[in-house]
Design a protein around this motif. Structure first.
Motif, short mmCIF file in Angstrom:
data_model
loop_
_atom_site.label_atom_id
_atom_site.label_comp_id
_atom_site.label_asym_id
_atom_site.label_seq_id
_atom_site.Cartn_x
_atom_site.Cartn_y
_atom_site.Cartn_z
N LYS A 68 1.16 -4.27 -2.08
CA LYS A 68 1.49 -4.57 -0.68
C LYS A 68 2.55 -3.66 -0.06
O LYS A 68 3.09 -3.95 1.00
N ALA A 69 2.83 -2.54 -0.76
CA ALA A 69 3.83 -1.61 -0.21
C ALA A 69 3.19 -0.50 0.62
O ALA A 69 3.90 0.31 1.22
N GLY A 70 1.85 -0.46 0.66
CA GLY A 70 1.20 0.60 1.44
C GLY A 70 0.23 1.43 0.59
O GLY A 70 -0.13 2.55 0.96
N THR A 71 -0.21 0.87 -0.52
CA THR A 71 -1.09 1.57 -1.46
C THR A 71 -2.38 2.07 -0.81
O THR A 71 -2.74 3.24 -0.95
N THR A 72 -3.05 1.19 -0.09
CA THR A 72 -4.35 1.52 0.51
C THR A 72 -4.20 2.68 1.50
O THR A 72 -4.99 3.63 1.51
N HIS A 100 -9.37 2.26 -2.52
CA HIS A 100 -9.15 1.91 -3.94
C HIS A 100 -10.31 2.38 -4.82
O HIS A 100 -10.13 2.61 -6.00
N ARG A 153 8.35 -0.34 0.34
CA ARG A 153 8.38 -1.01 1.65
C ARG A 153 9.47 -2.07 1.58
O ARG A 153 9.81 -2.53 0.48
N SER A 161 3.28 -10.20 3.16
CA SER A 161 1.96 -9.63 2.95
C SER A 161 1.30 -10.22 1.70
O SER A 161 0.12 -10.62 1.72
N TYR A 214 7.03 2.95 3.57
CA TYR A 214 6.05 2.48 4.54
C TYR A 214 6.60 2.61 5.96
O TYR A 214 5.93 3.08 6.88
N CYS A 253 -6.68 7.78 9.15
CA CYS A 253 -6.11 6.88 8.11
C CYS A 253 -5.28 5.74 8.71
O CYS A 253 -4.68 4.95 7.95
N PHE A 280 -7.32 -6.19 2.45
CA PHE A 280 -6.35 -5.10 2.35
C PHE A 280 -5.78 -4.73 3.72
O PHE A 280 -4.90 -3.88 3.83
N ARG A 282 -4.31 -6.57 7.08
CA ARG A 282 -3.93 -7.80 7.76
C ARG A 282 -3.39 -7.46 9.14
O ARG A 282 -4.10 -7.54 10.12
N SER A 283 -2.09 -7.05 9.21
CA SER A 283 -1.56 -6.71 10.54
C SER A 283 -0.98 -5.30 10.57
O SER A 283 -0.87 -4.69 11.63
N GLY A 284 -0.59 -4.78 9.41
CA GLY A 284 -0.12 -3.39 9.34
C GLY A 284 1.12 -3.13 10.18
O GLY A 284 1.26 -2.05 10.76
P1 PAP Z 1 -2.61 -3.42 -2.38
O1 PAP Z 1 -1.40 -3.23 -3.23
O2 PAP Z 1 -3.31 -4.71 -2.63
O3 PAP Z 1 -3.50 -2.24 -2.38
P2 PAP Z 1 -1.37 -2.44 -0.04
O4 PAP Z 1 -2.38 -1.54 0.50
O5 PAP Z 1 -0.25 -1.84 -0.82
O6 PAP Z 1 -2.06 -3.58 -0.90
O7 PAP Z 1 -0.70 -3.26 1.11
C1 PAP Z 1 -1.42 -3.93 2.09
C2 PAP Z 1 -0.57 -3.88 3.33
O8 PAP Z 1 -0.71 -2.59 3.93
C3 PAP Z 1 -1.02 -4.88 4.36
O9 PAP Z 1 0.17 -5.20 5.08
P3 PAP Z 1 0.34 -6.50 5.97
O10 PAP Z 1 -0.11 -7.66 5.16
O11 PAP Z 1 1.80 -6.57 6.31
O12 PAP Z 1 -0.49 -6.29 7.18
C4 PAP Z 1 -2.00 -4.06 5.16
O13 PAP Z 1 -2.27 -4.57 6.45
C5 PAP Z 1 -1.26 -2.75 5.24
N1 PAP Z 1 -2.13 -1.60 5.51
C6 PAP Z 1 -3.35 -1.32 4.99
N2 PAP Z 1 -3.81 -0.17 5.48
C7 PAP Z 1 -2.89 0.30 6.34
C8 PAP Z 1 -2.81 1.44 7.19
N3 PAP Z 1 -3.78 2.33 7.24
N4 PAP Z 1 -1.70 1.59 7.94
C9 PAP Z 1 -0.70 0.69 7.90
N5 PAP Z 1 -0.72 -0.41 7.13
C10 PAP Z 1 -1.80 -0.61 6.36
#
Ligand code: PAP
Length: 317
Positions: A68-72, A100, A153, A161, A214, A253, A280, A282-284
């Protein structure tokens, strides 16, 4: 004692600060080599195999984060930067696969299925990922000249998240998740030890470990994407900068674009426990925690963080 739904759908004891092992038990976390590993999802045997057999190459690129730190987002950026001469944005595999699927996890994917997979046929640079802390990486990575990109993050947004993400396996409150973090008893936690491991290495070996945040990526996506590309050895040319390639990659991206791609709207990663790729995205946003955590809760974890990070120059605002 009130019961709560756990990841296996069974009942678990109510969680209170005095019930020390409850979180680990209910989330399926095992304390392994000093960290809390979600062993139902990532067997410790797959970590041992990775540590024993993985042979790093100098050209390898490894994306690292806590969940949830911004992996995707980081995976999408790394894949696009590195492959920009092979794929256009209209034919990139990111249009049909979640990030992923394009950058597999060592522990949760590659070494989970096979204790010693043949990775020699993957074209260079090989792209891998992990949520493991630095101390648990295979020694060959530490000895090689490969590149590690770490994203972190603010832990408050991570907590919120995670809480939303894990609705498919538990019904704990955001306060429960905060409690978990304060104890360091969360997936791949403690948070501070995880971040410090990579922070210290980024100071010691800046050409091998890049430390990203992030919030900074969100605030100045173009500058951070250029910094990332340079670190990876795939710097943008003047011509690319002039013709808007960096902005196009940043836009592609971005949260709004990725979340609307069919693979992310309706797809699911085969054999993954995650029921939908939609989860993956949600609100970003940065700072959403103010809508979910009380000021007292924020202060509590802030104080713990200050103490744990004391003397390191690493801070979280
Ligand atoms: P993971 O470890 O399960 O892969 P990860 O991708 O690290 O999760 O984190 C998901 C968070 O990144 C979500 O945050 P939120 O719940 O606060 O919304 C997700 O919305 C956010 N996220 C995914 N893709 C992007 C993107 N392209 N830009 C910004 N935030 C993003």
């Amino acid at each position: 004692m009130e019961s709560k739904k756990s990841s296996l759908g069974s009942s678990t004891p109510d969680i209170s600060p005095s019930a020390a092992p409850s979180y680990a038990y209910a989330l399926g976390l095992t304390q392994f080599q000093g960290f809390w590993i979600p062993s139902r999802h990532v067997p410790t045997s797959s970590i041992i195999s990775f540590q024993k057999y993985f042979q790093a190459l100098d050209e390898d690129i490894i994306v690292v984060s806590k969940p949830k730190a911004g992996t995707t987002w980081l995976k999408a950026l790394v894949f696009t930067i590195v492959n920009r001469h092979s794929y256009t944005l209209s034919n990139t595999p990111l249009n049909s696969a979640n990030p992923h699927q394009l950058i597999p996890f060592f522990d949760a994917d590659l070494y989970k299925e096979n204790p010693n997979p043949d990775l020699s046929k993957i074209s260079s640079p090989r792209l891998f990922s992990t949520h493991l802390p630095y101390s648990m990486l295979a020694d060959s990575i530490k000895r090689s000249n490969c590149r590690i990109v770490y994203i972190t993050r603010n832990p408050f947004d991570i907590i919120v998240s995670l809480r939303h993400f894990f609705r498919f396996i538990d019904d704990w409150s955001v306060e429960d998740y905060l409690e978990m973090f304060c104890r360091g008893e969360e997936p791949y936690g403690p948070f501070w030890d995880h971040a410090l491991g990579y922070w210290n290495m980024s100071v010691e070996k800046p050409s091998n470990v890049l430390f990203m945040r992030y919030e900074e990526l969100k605030e100045d996506s173009v500058a951070q994407t250029k910094r990332l590309a340079e670190f990876l050895g795939f710097a943008f040319s003047m011509e690319e900068e002039k013709t808007g390639v960096v902005n196009q990659i940043v836009d592609f991206c971005s949260f709004n674009n990725l979340k609307d791609l069919e693979a992310n709207k309706t797809g699911k990663i085969p054999r993954s426990i995650i029921p939908s790729n939609k989860l993956f995205f949600r609100s970003g946003k940065v700072g959403d925690y103010v809508n979910h955590l009380s000021p007292a809760a924020v202060e509590r974890l802030s104080n713990i963080l200050k103490e744990k990070l004391n003397g390191s120059n690493l801070t979280f605002n």
